[in-house]
Design an enzyme around this catalytic site. Structure first.
Site, mmCIF file in Angstrom:
data_model
loop_
_atom_site.group_PDB
_atom_site.id
_atom_site.type_symbol
_atom_site.label_atom_id
_atom_site.label_comp_id
_atom_site.label_asym_id
_atom_site.label_seq_id
_atom_site.Cartn_x
_atom_site.Cartn_y
_atom_site.Cartn_z
ATOM 1 C CG HIS A 1 4.052 -9.666 -2.362
ATOM 2 N ND1 HIS A 1 4.172 -8.755 -3.400
ATOM 3 C CD2 HIS A 1 4.837 -10.709 -2.710
ATOM 4 C CE1 HIS A 1 4.992 -9.250 -4.321
ATOM 5 N NE2 HIS A 1 5.422 -10.426 -3.916
ATOM 6 C CD GLU B 1 -6.730 -6.999 -10.271
ATOM 7 O OE1 GLU B 1 -6.202 -6.589 -9.209
ATOM 8 O OE2 GLU B 1 -6.217 -7.854 -11.001
ATOM 9 C CE LYS C 1 8.607 -8.135 -3.913
ATOM 10 N NZ LYS C 1 8.929 -9.078 -4.993
ATOM 11 C CB VAL D 1 16.159 -8.480 -5.215
ATOM 12 C CG1 VAL D 1 17.033 -8.108 -4.023
ATOM 13 C CG2 VAL D 1 16.242 -7.420 -6.304
ATOM 14 N NE ARG E 1 12.858 -8.918 -11.282
ATOM 15 C CZ ARG E 1 11.611 -8.510 -11.102
ATOM 16 N NH1 ARG E 1 10.787 -8.407 -12.124
ATOM 17 N NH2 ARG E 1 11.178 -8.201 -9.891
HETATM 18 C C1 MV4 Z 1 -3.677 -4.927 -5.438
HETATM 19 C C2 MV4 Z 1 -3.930 -4.634 -4.080
HETATM 20 C C3 MV4 Z 1 -5.205 -4.849 -3.606
HETATM 21 N N1 MV4 Z 1 -6.167 -5.312 -4.425
HETATM 22 N N2 MV4 Z 1 -4.671 -5.383 -6.207
HETATM 23 C C4 MV4 Z 1 0.877 -3.480 -5.473
HETATM 24 C C5 MV4 Z 1 1.935 -3.891 -6.414
HETATM 25 C C6 MV4 Z 1 1.239 -4.283 -7.637
HETATM 26 N N3 MV4 Z 1 1.893 -5.372 -8.286
HETATM 27 C C7 MV4 Z 1 -0.129 -4.659 -7.199
HETATM 28 N N4 MV4 Z 1 -0.291 -4.131 -5.884
HETATM 29 C C8 MV4 Z 1 -1.453 -4.274 -5.231
HETATM 30 N N5 MV4 Z 1 -2.471 -4.765 -5.975
HETATM 31 C C9 MV4 Z 1 -5.882 -5.577 -5.708
HETATM 32 N N6 MV4 Z 1 -6.865 -6.036 -6.495
HETATM 33 C C10 MV4 Z 1 -2.886 -4.157 -3.298
HETATM 34 C C11 MV4 Z 1 -1.640 -3.965 -3.869
HETATM 35 C C12 MV4 Z 1 -0.644 -3.429 -2.977
HETATM 36 C C13 MV4 Z 1 0.420 -4.229 -2.543
HETATM 37 C C14 MV4 Z 1 0.594 -5.536 -2.982
HETATM 38 C C15 MV4 Z 1 1.648 -6.299 -2.562
HETATM 39 C C16 MV4 Z 1 2.555 -5.770 -1.651
HETATM 40 C C17 MV4 Z 1 2.418 -4.485 -1.203
HETATM 41 C C18 MV4 Z 1 1.361 -3.699 -1.645
HETATM 42 C C19 MV4 Z 1 1.213 -2.407 -1.182
HETATM 43 C C20 MV4 Z 1 0.172 -1.640 -1.617
HETATM 44 C C21 MV4 Z 1 -0.758 -2.154 -2.528
#
Ligand code: MV4
Length: 459
Positions: A216, A208, A245, A303, A300
């Protein structure tokens, strides 16, 4: 197993979990007149879920693999006690499609979505494809997995660097690699595949465009077995550390009524397309320009579900139990009203001064805060011994105020009242973060905690 309409709620269910979430589920059952069966490991004989359930069955040794994670020990406990359904809580077997299959073949209702839905959404490549088909915005990237460095480089050129590689079988931040250049991509491709193979026994990765420091924001949904789906607004979970979190809130500081409607609609469309049932959460990344992109769907109860309960006044566990027993949703979308601002702090048995290392042991003194707008979900009591075997969550402190500043003031007051002695906790860390001007401004992104430590290192 699909239950007959008009059969009413379950008479008895088993809770395949421990800690605060087991207590939370027991509370909902008690209010609904549903009998409860607790299961526990040899390390958990003194736990409150054992005490508060109508029946308790010891299912094995402390190690999760030989107790809370073992269907061969949990299913017989349900059969012997005559439970009709199993609530998995979060963690452990909650997102295990094979366990949901086993429940169904043993004529036990798994309180959650159907096994094939858990399986499909657990495959992050398939989940993304499903969302795209439902017109839910997804981050530009590969169509499906990338099988070679050449294929990865081609997609990367098309979407532009930086890019991120994610494990198809991953989720929650495990097995991710960022690359800023083709050279980095080559290395990242091989390490990401090796990590994915080692962690999930599946080397498949997808690519991606990498969004730098997004937020988030996740949408809570409820779907019944009659085709009705509602969303309960958002939770902002931007304050994380290494994908754990720490603080969640609703409404999100960046939310507008228009954006909420768009994200809510997207979440519902995606859930419909996936054939979703029961409570679920659609996670989105939100860019600094307000664009949002599907990240993953959690199948699910989470938390942080109390944040939504407090802001909507809807009992999500009660809704899960009602939905699983075949009842219709008790409310329509226009009956969902958000009121005030809710913040949750996760109080963990961890030492923030040593990189949040676990801090098990005896709690020598315990006094939870109370008062108006304060909720504490915990299984902890004075002289409780925190075992080293399970996750470190001790309590969730949830406050509701009339606006965000009011909620912050209430949280700071409640944190001041919270006494936990004998072990290290994250209480003081939360006091510092809640008093931080950047947190208070609401303008932070997922780089917040790291940045906070950089900014405050000197003191
Ligand atoms: C990403 C991103 C930036 N760009 N995808 C972190 C958890 C996982 N479910 C996906 N994550 C991320 N995906 C793209 N294309 C940045 C993260 C990410 C992040 C996302 C949500 C909350 C905290 C985070 C910390 C680091 C990276």
């Amino acid at each position: 197993m699909k239950r007959d309409a008009g059969k009413g709620l379950f008479k008895k269910i088993l809770i395949a979990n421990r800690g605060e979430i087991a207590l939370r589920i027991i509370r909902a059952c008690r209010e609904l007149g549903i009998e409860t069966v607790a299961v526990y490991s040899e390390a958990d004989t003194d736990c409150l879920h054992v005490r508060f359930a109508d029946t308790a069955v010891c299912i094995g040794p402390a190690k999760s693999a030989e107790s809370y994670l073992d269907p061969k020990r949990i299913i017989p406990a349900a059969e012997i006690t005559g439970a009709e359904a199993i609530h998995p809580g979060y963690g452990f077997l909650a997102e295990n499609a094979d366990f949901a299959d086993i429940c169904s073949s043993c004529d036990l209702v798994f309180i959650g979505p159907p096994p094939e839905v858990i399986r499909a959404l657990g495959d992050k490549v398939l989940a993304k494809k499903t969302m795209k088909e439902a017109d839910v915005p997804v981050v530009p990237g590969s169509e499906g997995g990338v099988v070679s460095v050449a294929a990865a480089k081609e997609v990367a050129e098309a979407v532009g660097y930086p890019i991120i590689l994610k494990a198809a079988a991953g989720g929650g931040g495990r097995g991710m690699r960022v690359a800023n250049t083709p050279a980095q991509l080559e290395k990242a491709f091989h390490t990401a595949r090796m990590e994915a193979k080692a962690a999930f026994n599946n080397p498949e990765v997808y690519l991606e465009k990498y969004l730098v420091n997004p937020r988030h924001v996740e949408i809570q949904i409820l779907a019944d077995e009659h085709g009705n789906i509602v969303h309960l607004g958002e939770r902002d979970c931007t304050v994380q550390r290494r994908h754990q979190k720490l603080i969640e809130e609703s409404p999100s500081p960046i939310m507008t009524p228009t954006l909420r409607e768009k994200m809510g609609k997207a979440a519902i469309l995606g859930a419909k397309r996936a054939g979703y049932r029961n409570a679920g959460t659609v996670e989105f990344l939100v860019d600094s320009d307000g664009s949002f992109y599907f990240m993953e769907m959690n199948t699910r109860v989470q938390v942080e579900h109390p944040v939504t309960e407090e802001v909507t006044d809807i009992d999500i566990i009660v809704e899960q139990l009602r939905i699983a027993s075949g009842e219709k949703l008790s409310l329509t979308q226009d009956q969902v009203k958000l009121s005030g601002n809710v913040i949750e702090c996760r109080i963990n048995a961890e030492n923030p001064d040593t990189d949040f290392t676990p801090s098990p042991g005896m709690i020598t003194a315990f006094h939870p805060p109370g008062g108006h707008g304060v909720r504490v979900d915990t299984h902890v009591y004075a002289k409780y011994v925190v075992p080293p075997f399970y996750d470190s969550l001790l309590a969730k402190l949830i406050v509701r105020g009339i606006n965000r500043n009011d909620a912050i003031a209430k949280m700071l007051r409640a944190l001041d009242e919270f006494i936990i002695e004998g072990i290290h906790t994250t209480i003081d860390f939360h006091k510092k973060v809640l008093a931080d001007p950047v947190f208070q401004s609401g303008t932070f992104d997922t780089g917040f905690v790291e940045d906070y430590y950089r900014r405050t290192k000197s003191d």
